[in-house]
Each structure stands twice: as structure tokens, then as C-alpha cells.
Write a protein that holds these residues in place. Structure first.
Motif, PDB file in Angstrom:
ATOM      1  N   ARG A 245       0.838  -1.208   0.000  1.00 34.04           N
ATOM      2  CA  ARG A 245       0.000   0.000   0.000  1.00 34.04           C
ATOM      3  C   ARG A 245       0.871   1.256   0.000  1.00 34.04           C
ATOM      4  NH1 ARG A 245      -5.432  -0.742   1.642  1.00 34.04           N
ATOM      5  NH2 ARG A 245      -5.927  -2.906   2.130  1.00 34.04           N
TER       6      ARG A 245
ATOM      7  N   ASP B 173       1.115   4.044  -2.917  1.00 34.57           N
ATOM      8  CA  ASP B 173       0.892   5.443  -2.550  1.00 34.57           C
ATOM      9  C   ASP B 173       2.063   6.316  -3.005  1.00 34.57           C
ATOM     10  OD1 ASP B 173      -1.376   6.627  -1.559  1.00 34.57           O
ATOM     11  OD2 ASP B 173      -1.118   5.881   0.466  1.00 34.57           O
TER      12      ASP B 173
ATOM     13  N   ARG C 209      -4.823  14.711  -2.436  1.00 32.92           N
ATOM     14  CA  ARG C 209      -6.153  14.127  -2.272  1.00 32.92           C
ATOM     15  C   ARG C 209      -6.947  14.132  -3.572  1.00 32.92           C
ATOM     16  NH1 ARG C 209      -7.455  17.141   1.670  1.00 32.92           N
ATOM     17  NH2 ARG C 209      -9.084  18.422   0.754  1.00 32.92           N
TER      18      ARG C 209
ATOM     19  N   LYS D 258      -6.875   4.576  -5.619  1.00 32.28           N
ATOM     20  CA  LYS D 258      -7.078   4.599  -4.177  1.00 32.28           C
ATOM     21  C   LYS D 258      -8.388   5.304  -3.881  1.00 32.28           C
ATOM     22  CE  LYS D 258      -4.924   5.920   0.196  1.00 32.28           C
ATOM     23  NZ  LYS D 258      -3.812   6.650   0.846  1.00 32.28           N
TER      24      LYS D 258
ATOM     25  N   GLY E 106      -9.572   4.792   1.464  1.00 25.11           N
ATOM     26  CA  GLY E 106      -8.237   4.234   1.632  1.00 25.11           C
ATOM     27  C   GLY E 106      -8.064   2.877   0.979  1.00 25.11           C
TER      28      GLY E 106
ATOM     29  N   ARG F 184     -12.296   9.914   6.579  1.00 23.18           N
ATOM     30  CA  ARG F 184     -12.409   8.532   6.114  1.00 23.18           C
ATOM     31  C   ARG F 184     -13.689   7.886   6.630  1.00 23.18           C
ATOM     32  NH1 ARG F 184      -6.755   5.274   5.437  1.00 23.18           N
ATOM     33  NH2 ARG F 184      -5.649   6.851   4.235  1.00 23.18           N
TER      34      ARG F 184
END
Length: 275
Positions: A5, A9, A98, A157, A161, A240
Motif C-alpha cells: 500500500r 501510494d 487528495r 485509491k 483508503g 475517512r
């Protein structure tokens, strides 16, 4: 894994920075230099030289970098389509972390190994992923139709998350059945209702999906988010939570529509939709 992950990222953020850099370079090129495609290609052709002073780009597969630059052309064309429909559109902006959620492997640099058939497990292998293990276990939501090769795979993504992989393939479009081959007894007319979700020509009425509890929870989570300091760690955790509620509501809607469509497509050979 947590390492995978983090590697995805890192690659997503590196591609985002490249996109912002390429957008800045693109805007420096006069419009009379060439067509939109030619100007974007001029920026894309600088990638080999760019790697000399930006070593991080060497750790990203080449087609991923090329696709990131070509997104400038795609985004401008999409803005043009919206403008043609009467929308008030502006220019392209730099992407914050973001706002940039995906990157795409094109033609090569990836491999899909299906382990257990449809709706089972599989392994996605990504080249130049900064991880000790490049074999990423995935859950196949459905089996891929017959195809010669996978054209693209996009890693995205989600706001919650979670990571998703979308495969782009090329298949032949099935022929539509001729009208004379359709049995009227195996057809149904559907109409979206006002008080209910659907009415059909056989007298059935399907009510709307009840989401009042989810909406109340969303209001609570949204109020809690508004009290947090913007972009703080607590704000990110609560963001989230809000995203997960949105995802749960969206999944329920998709599941409801899928089950309804499955009922009609199995009950009748042909389906006509009345507007």
C-alpha cells in the motif's frame, strides 16, 4: 500488505508530481506551436531527459509516466465536451495529493494471474513497484470476458483508503436480436415511477431503497467532521469515516439495482425500457 500500500501510494504521489510538472511545461508552449496532441507529445518526449535530474522517475514504469502526461490531453478534451454542452468550465489546475487518486499501466508492465476462476482470488504483478513483493493479491469481482489481451490496468485509491484495480479489455460487441425473433410473451416494459422506484407492464411495483438510517449516520459523521481542524490527523480520520458511510450507501444502491436487473433479465428473454 502495508508495504505494498505504501509503495502504491508513493507511486501515485510521484505520478501526481509529474502531472503537475508536465502541466506547467505544457502551459509554457504557445498554442500556435501545434495541435493539442502535438504539444502534449512535446512534453512527453522530455521524459528521458527529465529522469536524469529526477531519479525517482526511474523507479516508475515508463508507460505509467507517459500515461500521466497524456492525461493532460484527455482532461482538456473532457473540458471541451462540457463547454460544448453549455457548462462554464475553467482551465486545468494543479492536483493536490487528495485530488489525484490513480495511475495507469498501459499495454505492458503488469500481469494478471487468475488463481481460482470467476469471483475468486487472483494475483496482480506490477513491475517497478517499490516493494519486496510485487505480487499483489486481489479479489476478482467477476470473471473477465473472453479477450486477446488486457489493454490497460488502472490502480485507484478510494477515498476510504481501499485500493481497486480496473482492467480495460477489448471485446466484440454482441449483435442485437432482431425484432421478429423476440417473443412478446418474454418481454416486459419498465417505467420509473414517482411514488415507487419501478412499475412494469405486468403490474409489478418496486419500492425505493430505504436509506434513512444511513442518512442519519452520515449527518452525524459530517457534523463531527465539521468540528475538526481542517487537514489535521483527527480531521483525516473523520474524513475517512464519512467516506466509508458514502461507500456503504453507494454499495447498497448498486446491490439493489443489480438484484433488480438480475430478476428481470432472468425472468424475461428481452427487456425494453420505456422512457
Amino acid at each position: 500488505t502495508t508495504e505494498q500500500r505504501g509503495a502504491m501510494d508513493w507511486q501515485r504521489n510521484t505520478v501526481r508530481q509529474l502531472y503537475n510538472h508536465a502541466l506547467n511545461e505544457f502551459e509554457q508552449i504557445p498554442e500556435d506551436t501545434g495541435t493539442l496532441r502535438q504539444r502534449v507529445w512535446m512534453v512527453r518526449d522530455t521524459l528521458p531527459a527529465l529522469k536524469d535530474w529526477w531519479p525517482g522517475l526511474k523507479q516508475v514504469y515508463s508507460t505509467v509516466l507517459q500515461k500521466a502526461v497524456e492525461r493532460i490531453r484527455d482532461n482538456i478534451q473532457n473540458l471541451g465536451k462540457l463547454k460544448a454542452k453549455g457548462y462554464d468550465v475553467g482551465s486545468l489546475n494543479w492536483k493536490r495529493p487528495r485530488d489525484f487518486r490513480s495511475f495507469t499501466y498501459r499495454q505492458s508492465g503488469f500481469e494478471l494471474d487468475k488463481k481460482s476462476g470467476p469471483n475468486g482470488r487472483g494475483v496482480l504483478i506490477l513491475k517497478k513497484l517499490k516493494s519486496k513483493t510485487r505480487e499483489i493479491p486481489i479479489r476478482l469481482h467477476r470473471d473477465l470476458p473472453d479477450h486477446n489481451s488486457i489493454k490497460e490496468v488502472t490502480l485507484k485509491k478510494d477515498s476510504t483508503g481501499a485500493w481497486y484495480a480496473s482492467f480495460c479489455i477489448e471485446t466484440e460487441t454482441p449483435d442485437k436480436p432482431a425484432v421478429e425473433d423476440i417473443d412478446p410473451d418474454d418481454t416486459v416494459g419498465l417505467d420509473l415511477g414517482v411514488l415507487s422506484f419501478i412499475h412494469d407492464s405486468d403490474g409489478r411495483s418496486v419500492g425505493r431503497l430505504e436509506l434513512s438510517d444511513e442518512r442519519k449516520r452520515l449527518e452525524r459523521e459530517q457534523r463531527s467532521l465539521s468540528r475538526k481542524e481542517y487537514e489535521s490527523n483527527n480531521w483525516e480520520k473523520q474524513r475517512r469515516c464519512v467516506a466509508k458511510v458514502h461507500a456503504q450507501m453507494s454499495n447498497k444502491k448498486h446491490d439493489f439495482k443489480h438484484k433488480l436487473a438480475h430478476f428481470y433479465t432472468t425472468e424475461y428473454d428481452a427487456v425494453f425500457v420505456e422512457n
